[in-house]
Structure formats: structure tokens, C-alpha cells
Design a protein around this motif. Structure first.
Motif, PDB file in Angstrom:
ATOM      1  N   SER A  19       0.834  -1.196   0.000  1.00 41.96           N
ATOM      2  CA  SER A  19       0.000   0.000   0.000  1.00 41.96           C
ATOM      3  C   SER A  19       0.871   1.250   0.000  1.00 41.96           C
ATOM      4  CB  SER A  19      -0.916   0.009   1.220  1.00 41.96           C
ATOM      5  OG  SER A  19      -1.805  -1.093   1.187  1.00 41.96           O
ATOM      6  N   ALA A  69       2.832   3.561   2.730  1.00 41.28           N
ATOM      7  CA  ALA A  69       1.876   3.796   3.812  1.00 41.28           C
ATOM      8  C   ALA A  69       1.879   2.598   4.742  1.00 41.28           C
ATOM      9  CB  ALA A  69       0.473   4.035   3.240  1.00 41.28           C
ATOM     10  N   GLY A  70       2.168   2.837   6.029  1.00 40.29           N
ATOM     11  CA  GLY A  70       2.105   1.775   7.023  1.00 40.29           C
ATOM     12  C   GLY A  70       3.336   0.910   7.107  1.00 40.29           C
TER      13      GLY A  70
END
Length: 299
Positions: free
Chosen positions: A203, A219-220
Motif C-alpha cells: 500500500s 503507507a504503514g
């Protein structure tokens, strides 16, 4: 008294010598001819050898004379061939130039045909597209990157709808009028598109930087490697863009944040497809009306 025009040979010693030499040559020629005639009658083999010797002596002279004559005779033909070759060369060059123009036109038509076929296939695959319209201009000289679409609210275009081309995502509608709409391009600094990496589903988000490029930000995941050539497509997160639309390809390997180039270059596009939002906005629930408080009946 004028001298007579014609003189006798005896008038000039040179004329006498000329006449005498003529007689000698004539007599010598007659004598040689008679000797040759006698030789040919008495001994044909010796005459044949003599004739062969004469051929051997005169053949080089005849060959040289023929070569000179052929060279002189070939001069006009050579000049004609030269000018003919020049004109033929010019004609071939003109034909080559015309063929090159036709080939270029055929390549352009082939490319346009392939692009239109891709756009048609995209329209067939898209779920209920709103409209196919033309991108009439884009703001290339500003840090903000917008494009104008020649379709608006009268054609069903609404704010928040995604816009895509044959090669990938272009942006989303941010403003509409009756017959035009403003498209926020994904290369704009205010554009953020949720994406995922095709090879492993990582992601990330794609954010514009205003110079025709975008940045891919993980992201993350911390310190995640982004390799050159990684392809990112829309993930469907956020409900605006449908999943699986090509967005960008990483141009240089880095970690966490990497520069990337979009698939749909806005400066090279003319037609675009407006789609409905992936997840429509929720319909607000109606506010319940206040129930009137019953008044006690009078006794």
C-alpha cells in the motif's frame, strides 16, 4: 599581259618531281600486284603465309582505330546516359520523399487507431461510464496542474468523478459548469491517490509534485524499498478511484519515498473518459421530525 593560269609540269621542278613520284608509285604498285598475283598462282601456300603476315601487321592498327572510333562514337551516348541518370536520380529521390511522407502518415494513423481502440476497449470495460470528452487545455505553466474538459453538468459530469485515459489515471473532477469541467490532475501537488504495488500489493499513496512527476510514498511500512520499474495501480481506498487503474511507475530506486512517472501524460492526451465514483457518497438519512407532546385533556 597576265600569265596563263595553267602551266605545264615542266614549269616547276617540284611539280616534275611530284609527277615522277606518282608514276614511280603507280608502277611499283602494279609490279607488286603482279608479283603477288604470280605468287598466288604459282605457290598458294606462300601467298597464304604472306597474307597472314599482312594481317598480323595490320590487325593492331585496325584494332586501335576501332577503339578510337568506338570511344568517339560513345561520347554522345555517354553524355545522354549521364543526363538520363541525373533525371532518373531526381525522380527516384522525389518518389522516396513521397514514400517517406506516406509512411509517416500511415504510422500516425496506425498509432491513432491503436489509441482509439484502447480507449474504446477501456469504455467497454468500465462500469457505466459517464461520458467520453476532450481535454481542451491544461495549465502547464503554473505550479497547479488542472485541465479543462469540454463536458459539464448537462452531460452528467459531477464533482468527485475520476477521469482516466487509455494509458492510466488522469485525475478527478473538482469543478463543473453546464458544458465544461475542471480536472485536478494527479501531478498536481494537492492530488493524493491511494495505490498498491502490483507485484506484492504494498500500500502507498501517489502525490503530485507540480513538475510533471509524482512521488510514491509508502503507507504503514517503514523503510520499504521502492525499486525502479515498480508499477502502482489504484487500490480503491477512499471510494473515488476504482481499483486496478494504472497510475505511475517508479523511475529511481529509493526507500519510503521515490520519484515516479505517470502513465497518462496530460500534455499528450486529447480524449478522456469520465467515470462514476467507485463508491457513491452515502445518502444522508432524513432527520426524524419531532413527535408532538400530547397535552392532557381538560377535565
Amino acid at each position: 599581259m597576265a600569265p596563263p593560269r595553267n602551266h605545264r609540269p615542266g614549269f616547276s621542278r617540284r611539280a616534275q618531281y611530284t609527277v615522277f613520284a606518282g608514276y614511280v608509285l603507280a608502277a611499283s604498285g602494279a609490279l607488286v600486284g603482279a608479283i603477288l598475283l604470280l605468287i598466288s598462282i604459282i605457290d598458294p601456300r606462300a601467298f597464304s603465309a604472306l597474307r597472314g603476315a599482312m594481317r598480323e601487321a595490320t590487325t593492331p592498327i585496325s584494332s586501335g582505330a576501332d577503339w578510337v572510333w568506338d570511344g568517339v562514337a560513345s561520347v554522345p551516348a555517354g553524355i545522354g546516359d549521364y543526363f538520363g541518370a541525373v533525371s532518373e536520380n531526381r525522380r527516384l529521390r522525389a518518389r522516396e520523399e513521397a514514400t517517406r511522407r506516406y509512411l509517416m502518415q500511415a504510422r500516425l494513423l496506425n498509432r491513432e487507431n491503436a489509441r482509439l481502440r484502447t480507449l474504446l476497449a477501456l469504455r467497454d470495460r468500465s462500469a457505466a461510464p459517464v461520458i467520453t470528452a476532450r481535454l481542451v487545455n491544461s495549465s502547464a505553466s503554473s505550479t497547479r496542474r488542472f485541465a479543462t474538459l469540454n463536458a459539464g453538468s448537462r452531460q452528467g459530469v459531477m464533482r468527485g468523478q475520476p477521469v482516466r485515459g487509455p494509458n492510466g489515471l488522469i485525475g478527478r473532477i473538482v469543478e463543473t459548469s453546464p458544458n465544461t469541467a475542471s480536472v485536478l490532475l494527479i501531478i498536481d501537488p494537492e492530488s493524493i491517490v491511494p495505490v498498491r504495488r502490483t507485484r506484492d500489493g504494498l500500500s502507498a499513496i501517489v502525490a503530485g509534485v507540480g513538475n510533471g512527476m509524482v512521488e510514491v510514498r509508502t503507507a504503514g511500512v517503514v523503510n520499504a524499498p521502492l525499486l525502479a520499474g515498480d508499477v502502482f495501480v489504484t487500490s480503491g481506498t477512499g471510494g473515488i478511484y476504482p481499483p486496478g487503474v494504472p497510475v505511475a511507475r517508479v523511475s529511481r530506486s529509493q526507500r519510503d519515498v521515490a520519484p515516479a512517472r505517470v502513465f497518462a501524460e496530460p500534455d499528450g492526451l486529447d480524449f478522456a473518459l469520465v467515470e462514476r465514483a467507485f463508491l457513491p457518497a452515502p445518502v444522508p438519512r432524513p432527520t426524524p421530525s419531532a413527535t408532538p407532546t400530547p397535552t392532557p385533556a381538560a377535565e
